[in-house]
Design an enzyme around this catalytic site. Structure first.
Site, PDB file in Angstrom:
ATOM      1  N   LYS A 119      -5.242  -9.267  -6.337  1.00 55.39           N
ATOM      2  CA  LYS A 119      -4.685  -9.929  -5.154  1.00 55.39           C
ATOM      3  C   LYS A 119      -4.155 -11.318  -5.528  1.00 55.39           C
ATOM      4  O   LYS A 119      -3.137 -11.765  -4.996  1.00 55.39           O
ATOM      5  CB  LYS A 119      -5.747 -10.029  -4.064  1.00 55.39           C
ATOM      6  CG  LYS A 119      -6.164  -8.676  -3.493  1.00 55.39           C
ATOM      7  CD  LYS A 119      -6.952  -8.869  -2.211  1.00 55.39           C
ATOM      8  CE  LYS A 119      -7.884  -7.724  -1.873  1.00 55.39           C
ATOM      9  NZ  LYS A 119      -7.301  -6.433  -1.643  1.00 55.39           N
ATOM     10  N   GLU A 139      -9.687 -17.320   1.554  1.00 54.68           N
ATOM     11  CA  GLU A 139      -8.514 -17.173   2.407  1.00 54.68           C
ATOM     12  C   GLU A 139      -8.879 -17.591   3.816  1.00 54.68           C
ATOM     13  O   GLU A 139      -9.993 -17.341   4.274  1.00 54.68           O
ATOM     14  CB  GLU A 139      -8.129 -15.681   2.424  1.00 54.68           C
ATOM     15  CG  GLU A 139      -6.657 -15.416   2.279  1.00 54.68           C
ATOM     16  CD  GLU A 139      -6.357 -13.926   2.181  1.00 54.68           C
ATOM     17  OE1 GLU A 139      -5.843 -13.510   1.141  1.00 54.68           O
ATOM     18  OE2 GLU A 139      -6.633 -13.186   3.148  1.00 54.68           O
ATOM     19  N   GLU A 180       1.102  -4.581   2.508  1.00 53.09           N
ATOM     20  CA  GLU A 180       0.271  -4.855   3.679  1.00 53.09           C
ATOM     21  C   GLU A 180       0.422  -6.304   4.137  1.00 53.09           C
ATOM     22  O   GLU A 180       0.426  -7.226   3.312  1.00 53.09           O
ATOM     23  CB  GLU A 180      -1.210  -4.571   3.358  1.00 53.09           C
ATOM     24  CG  GLU A 180      -1.460  -3.125   2.990  1.00 53.09           C
ATOM     25  CD  GLU A 180      -2.948  -2.773   2.866  1.00 53.09           C
ATOM     26  OE1 GLU A 180      -3.277  -1.590   3.049  1.00 53.09           O
ATOM     27  OE2 GLU A 180      -3.772  -3.675   2.569  1.00 53.09           O
ATOM     28  N   GLU A 211      -1.525  -7.756   0.509  1.00 50.84           N
ATOM     29  CA  GLU A 211      -1.609  -7.118  -0.810  1.00 50.84           C
ATOM     30  C   GLU A 211      -0.633  -5.948  -0.848  1.00 50.84           C
ATOM     31  O   GLU A 211      -0.090  -5.544   0.181  1.00 50.84           O
ATOM     32  CB  GLU A 211      -3.022  -6.595  -1.088  1.00 50.84           C
ATOM     33  CG  GLU A 211      -3.462  -5.500  -0.125  1.00 50.84           C
ATOM     34  CD  GLU A 211      -4.637  -4.677  -0.641  1.00 50.84           C
ATOM     35  OE1 GLU A 211      -4.995  -4.789  -1.827  1.00 50.84           O
ATOM     36  OE2 GLU A 211      -5.180  -3.894   0.155  1.00 50.84           O
ATOM     37  N   ASN A 223      -0.397  -1.903  -2.234  1.00 55.66           N
ATOM     38  CA  ASN A 223      -1.069  -0.744  -2.805  1.00 55.66           C
ATOM     39  C   ASN A 223      -0.035   0.099  -3.545  1.00 55.66           C
ATOM     40  O   ASN A 223       0.948   0.543  -2.957  1.00 55.66           O
ATOM     41  CB  ASN A 223      -1.751   0.079  -1.711  1.00 55.66           C
ATOM     42  CG  ASN A 223      -2.883  -0.703  -1.056  1.00 55.66           C
ATOM     43  OD1 ASN A 223      -3.577  -1.478  -1.711  1.00 55.66           O
ATOM     44  ND2 ASN A 223      -3.055  -0.532   0.238  1.00 55.66           N
ATOM     45  N   PHE A 262     -21.391   4.193  12.188  1.00 49.88           N
ATOM     46  CA  PHE A 262     -20.526   4.930  11.264  1.00 49.88           C
ATOM     47  C   PHE A 262     -21.253   5.234   9.951  1.00 49.88           C
ATOM     48  O   PHE A 262     -20.666   5.166   8.874  1.00 49.88           O
ATOM     49  CB  PHE A 262     -19.228   4.164  10.996  1.00 49.88           C
ATOM     50  CG  PHE A 262     -18.350   4.018  12.215  1.00 49.88           C
ATOM     51  CD1 PHE A 262     -17.408   4.980  12.539  1.00 49.88           C
ATOM     52  CD2 PHE A 262     -18.484   2.915  13.046  1.00 49.88           C
ATOM     53  CE1 PHE A 262     -16.604   4.852  13.664  1.00 49.88           C
ATOM     54  CE2 PHE A 262     -17.677   2.778  14.179  1.00 49.88           C
ATOM     55  CZ  PHE A 262     -16.744   3.741  14.490  1.00 49.88           C
TER      56      PHE A 262
HETATM   57  P1  ADP Z   1      -8.551  -4.187   0.726  1.00 48.19           P
HETATM   58  O1  ADP Z   1      -8.007  -4.285  -0.658  1.00 48.19           O
HETATM   59  O2  ADP Z   1     -10.016  -4.014   0.746  1.00 48.19           O
HETATM   60  O3  ADP Z   1      -7.779  -3.195   1.549  1.00 48.19           O
HETATM   61  P2  ADP Z   1      -7.185  -6.261   2.286  1.00 48.19           P
HETATM   62  O4  ADP Z   1      -6.857  -7.626   1.799  1.00 48.19           O
HETATM   63  O5  ADP Z   1      -6.067  -5.313   2.427  1.00 48.19           O
HETATM   64  O6  ADP Z   1      -8.318  -5.651   1.346  1.00 48.19           O
HETATM   65  O7  ADP Z   1      -7.944  -6.404   3.683  1.00 48.19           O
HETATM   66  C1  ADP Z   1      -8.562  -5.323   4.352  1.00 48.19           C
HETATM   67  C2  ADP Z   1      -8.731  -5.654   5.821  1.00 48.19           C
HETATM   68  O8  ADP Z   1      -9.510  -6.847   6.014  1.00 48.19           O
HETATM   69  C3  ADP Z   1      -7.427  -5.952   6.549  1.00 48.19           C
HETATM   70  O9  ADP Z   1      -6.804  -4.782   7.010  1.00 48.19           O
HETATM   71  C4  ADP Z   1      -7.903  -6.834   7.702  1.00 48.19           C
HETATM   72  O10 ADP Z   1      -8.488  -6.063   8.722  1.00 48.19           O
HETATM   73  C5  ADP Z   1      -9.007  -7.655   7.062  1.00 48.19           C
HETATM   74  N1  ADP Z   1      -8.479  -8.936   6.522  1.00 48.19           N
HETATM   75  C6  ADP Z   1      -8.085  -9.171   5.253  1.00 48.19           C
HETATM   76  N2  ADP Z   1      -7.666 -10.438   5.090  1.00 48.19           N
HETATM   77  C7  ADP Z   1      -7.778 -11.046   6.291  1.00 48.19           C
HETATM   78  C8  ADP Z   1      -7.516 -12.374   6.774  1.00 48.19           C
HETATM   79  N3  ADP Z   1      -7.065 -13.344   5.967  1.00 48.19           N
HETATM   80  N4  ADP Z   1      -7.767 -12.632   8.083  1.00 48.19           N
HETATM   81  C9  ADP Z   1      -8.256 -11.667   8.896  1.00 48.19           C
HETATM   82  N5  ADP Z   1      -8.520 -10.410   8.511  1.00 48.19           N
HETATM   83  C10 ADP Z   1      -8.293 -10.082   7.221  1.00 48.19           C
HETATM   84  P1  ADP Z   2      -5.538   3.076   2.331  1.00 51.23           P
HETATM   85  O1  ADP Z   2      -5.475   1.722   1.698  1.00 51.23           O
HETATM   86  O2  ADP Z   2      -4.727   4.127   1.676  1.00 51.23           O
HETATM   87  O3  ADP Z   2      -5.271   3.018   3.786  1.00 51.23           O
HETATM   88  P2  ADP Z   2      -8.369   2.855   1.997  1.00 51.23           P
HETATM   89  O4  ADP Z   2      -8.190   1.428   1.671  1.00 51.23           O
HETATM   90  O5  ADP Z   2      -9.232   3.197   3.159  1.00 51.23           O
HETATM   91  O6  ADP Z   2      -6.999   3.604   2.214  1.00 51.23           O
HETATM   92  O7  ADP Z   2      -8.936   3.611   0.759  1.00 51.23           O
HETATM   93  C1  ADP Z   2      -8.161   3.753  -0.401  1.00 51.23           C
HETATM   94  C2  ADP Z   2      -8.877   4.614  -1.385  1.00 51.23           C
HETATM   95  O8  ADP Z   2     -10.076   4.003  -1.795  1.00 51.23           O
HETATM   96  C3  ADP Z   2      -9.266   5.964  -0.817  1.00 51.23           C
HETATM   97  O9  ADP Z   2      -9.010   6.900  -1.809  1.00 51.23           O
HETATM   98  C4  ADP Z   2     -10.741   5.901  -0.613  1.00 51.23           C
HETATM   99  O10 ADP Z   2     -11.305   7.162  -0.888  1.00 51.23           O
HETATM  100  C5  ADP Z   2     -11.153   4.922  -1.674  1.00 51.23           C
HETATM  101  N1  ADP Z   2     -12.335   4.196  -1.234  1.00 51.23           N
HETATM  102  C6  ADP Z   2     -12.469   3.506  -0.102  1.00 51.23           C
HETATM  103  N2  ADP Z   2     -13.695   2.966  -0.008  1.00 51.23           N
HETATM  104  C7  ADP Z   2     -14.366   3.332  -1.112  1.00 51.23           C
HETATM  105  C8  ADP Z   2     -15.684   3.097  -1.600  1.00 51.23           C
HETATM  106  N3  ADP Z   2     -16.557   2.400  -0.920  1.00 51.23           N
HETATM  107  N4  ADP Z   2     -16.014   3.615  -2.789  1.00 51.23           N
HETATM  108  C9  ADP Z   2     -15.142   4.347  -3.466  1.00 51.23           C
HETATM  109  N5  ADP Z   2     -13.895   4.615  -3.052  1.00 51.23           N
HETATM  110  C10 ADP Z   2     -13.497   4.123  -1.897  1.00 51.23           C
HETATM  111 MG    MG Z   3      -5.770  -3.321   1.974  1.00 51.27          MG
END
Ligand code: ADP
Ligand code: ADP
Ligand code: MG
Length: 479
Positions: free
Chosen positions: A115, A199, A274, A287, A289, A347
């Site tokens: 990131k 952040e 994203e 970020e 993907n 969940f």
């Molecule tokens: P990941 O690699 O785990 O997907 P992201 O940076 O995409 O990490 O963040 C995952 C989620 O966390 C986002 O969809 C949002 O809901 C929350 N999030 C991330 N960064 C922020 C931020 N700066 N402020 C508020 N929510 C955030």
């Molecule tokens: P996307 O970014 O495509 O919306 P996610 O961030 O929810 O989806 O997950 C991306 C990938 O990471 C998926 O393949 C999911 O199976 C994997 N993943 C998510 N959480 C975990 C975890 N805790 N441990 C291992 N793999 C994970």
């Molecule tokens: Mg993300």
């Protein structure tokens, strides 16, 4: 490309095979002991066993997968999502072995997998970034100082993070040290890399992402947005497109920025940029993907494109024959991720056998799954068992159709997120389109459904979760 190996399992492996078959490409599955009777194995033309259930001994073992391609004569490998899909060393190894990796360059994977590095790469393109530190913070006192400057609440985030892990919210100064340490530990155990940064926490945040598609000849487009703000544990459960919060002017601005992010790493293939958006409509890059996204079906439904077909065509070196102005939304699509989880109980994973598994059908109803009735849900992998997506001519009709489809989805033997889906789609906040990522915390957890769970169920769920967690911890998300 005559034969494609799919280095994945479950619904995404089956989904990739469907397109490959349609394109006249033979398919090869790989499987662990836990998956020997799985649908993705039955769907493939050939299948190669790659080891015991733990993914660290099967789906994540690069050498075994490349070996399987060699044995079967597959010329290309599609990594799906998760597992090795964002692992640059795997992409290198595949190509060194003279095979096609269906995905971007290892350079793009490495850059966007961090990131911090990705923010650095895009900062000269005028793309808005969330206020925060531009380097990893190791010293807790320095971290605290920066957090005070940025202003609480802040997020401490793993640079290598994914799947919502390695991320901690800090609401006030007193809690900083503890949360900082927790984030660092989780980053190390989940990603083998404890680099964290800070952040600003965006208030009332909405997660809005853009699909992009690039060829190897420098042509690229964005394929509209997806709204993914219904989340639990920072992970998406319901997605829709178009976003009720994005008008045409905003779509064009964000789409242009998404294309610039992809250009900053010479992207090839399908990827997702994203953004997080605040309640005033101001958006920031989060970020990228570098793979196919879980929620790609809703984009396919409103655009009529097959994103897997385009991934394969780009990997074969074909030029994009799509122009930005041709890509428009037809109607509205919504997806529910059906997890083997108990929404009534935080969940937590719900494991067992799919005693009943009847799938809805009909116009504009799509189910992506890797399971069949009678299957046991392995505890070793992600608990998502299916994706239900619907397409309607507008948002209210899509919501209606989703209710019908959820009613026609009959699952017995485990708990699932279907009831939760009804709750969300019926909720006035969702109906109005004004929801943000706090929806679950604000409404679902606040309502008293969890109080109904009795103690015995709580203990059972806790044990199941504990068991599941010790396995899932062994599964490393690709950096
Ligand atoms: P990941 O690699 O785990 O997907 P992201 O940076 O995409 O990490 O963040 C995952 C989620 O966390 C986002 O969809 C949002 O809901 C929350 N999030 C991330 N960064 C922020 C931020 N700066 N402020 C508020 N929510 C955030
Ligand atoms: P996307 O970014 O495509 O919306 P996610 O961030 O929810 O989806 O997950 C991306 C990938 O990471 C998926 O393949 C999911 O199976 C994997 N993943 C998510 N959480 C975990 C975890 N805790 N441990 C291992 N793999 C994970
Ligand atoms: Mg993300």
């Amino acid at each position: 490309m005559k034969k494609l190996l799919i280095a994945n399992r479950g619904e995404i492996a089956v989904r990739i095979m469907r397109t490959a078959k349609r394109m006249g490409i033979k398919t090869v599955a790989v499987y662990s002991d836990a998956d020997k009777n799985a649908l993705h194995v039955k769907t493939a033309d050939e299948a190669i066993h790659i080891g015991p259930p733990a993914s660290s001994e099967s789906y994540l073992v690069q050498g075994k997968i490349i070996e399987a391609a060699k044995i079967t004569g597959a010329e290309a490998i599609h990594p799906g999502y998760g597992f090795l899909s964002e692992n640059a060393s795997f992409a290198i190894k595949v190509r060194e072995n003279g095979l096609i990796f269906v995905g971007p360059s290892d350079h793009a994977i490495t850059l966007m997998g961090s990131k911090l590095a990705s923010k650095d790469a895009v900062k000269n393109y005028g793309i808005p970034l969330v206020p925060g530190t531009d380097h990893a913070i190791n010293d807790v006192q320095e971290g605290k100082k920066r957090a005070i400057e940025i202003g609480f609440p802040v997020l401490v985030k793993a640079s290598a993070g994914g799947g919502g892990k390695g991320m901690k919210l800090v609401d006030k100064e007193e809690n900083f040290e503890e949360q900082f340490q927790l984030a660092k530990n989780e980053a190390l155990s989940s990603f083998g890399d404890d680099d964290v940064f800070i952040e600003k926490y965006i208030g009332s945040p909405r997660h809005i992402e853009f699909q992009v598609l690039f060829d190897k000849h420098g042509n690229g487009v964005h394929v509209l947005e997806r709204e993914c703000s219904i989340q639990r544990r920072h992970q998406k459960v319901i997605e829709e497109t178009p976003s009720p919060k994005v008008d045409q002017a905003l779509r064009e601005a964000m789409g242009r920025d998404a294309v610039k992010v992809a250009e900053s790493c010479n992207y090839e293939g399908a990827g997702t940029v994203e953004f997080i958006m605040d309640d005033k409509g101001k958006y920031y890059f989060l970020e990228m993907n570098t793979r196919l996204q879980v929620e790609h079906p809703i984009t396919e439904m409103i655009t009529g494109l097959d994103l897997v077909e385009w991934q394969i065509r780009v990997a074969r070196g074909e030029k994009l024959t799509l122009y930005q102005e041709d890509i428009t939304a037809n109607g509205h699509a919504i997806e529910l991720r059906i997890y083997a989880e108990d929404p009534m109980n935080n969940f937590l994973p719900s494991i067992g056998t799919l005693e009943k598994f009847q799938i809805p059908q009909g116009d504009g109803v799509r189910v992506d799954t890797g399971f069949e009735e009678g299957d046991e849900i392995p505890i070793y992998y992600d608990p998502m068992i299916a994706k239900l997506a619907v397409h309607g001519i507008n948002r209210p009709l899509a919501i209606k159709k989703m209710h019908r489809a959820m009613n026609d989805f009959h699952i017995e033997g485990i708990k699932s997120t279907i009831e939760f889906g009804h709750y969300v789609l019926d909720h006035p906040e969702f109906e109005s389109g004004h929801y943000d990522t706090h929806f679950v915390g604000n409404y679902w957890n606040a309502d008293d459904q969890s109080q109904e769970t009795n103690d015995a169920q709580k203990v059972a769920a806790f044990l199941a979760a504990h068991h599941w967690k010790s396995h899932i911890n062994a599964i490393k998300l690709p950096a």
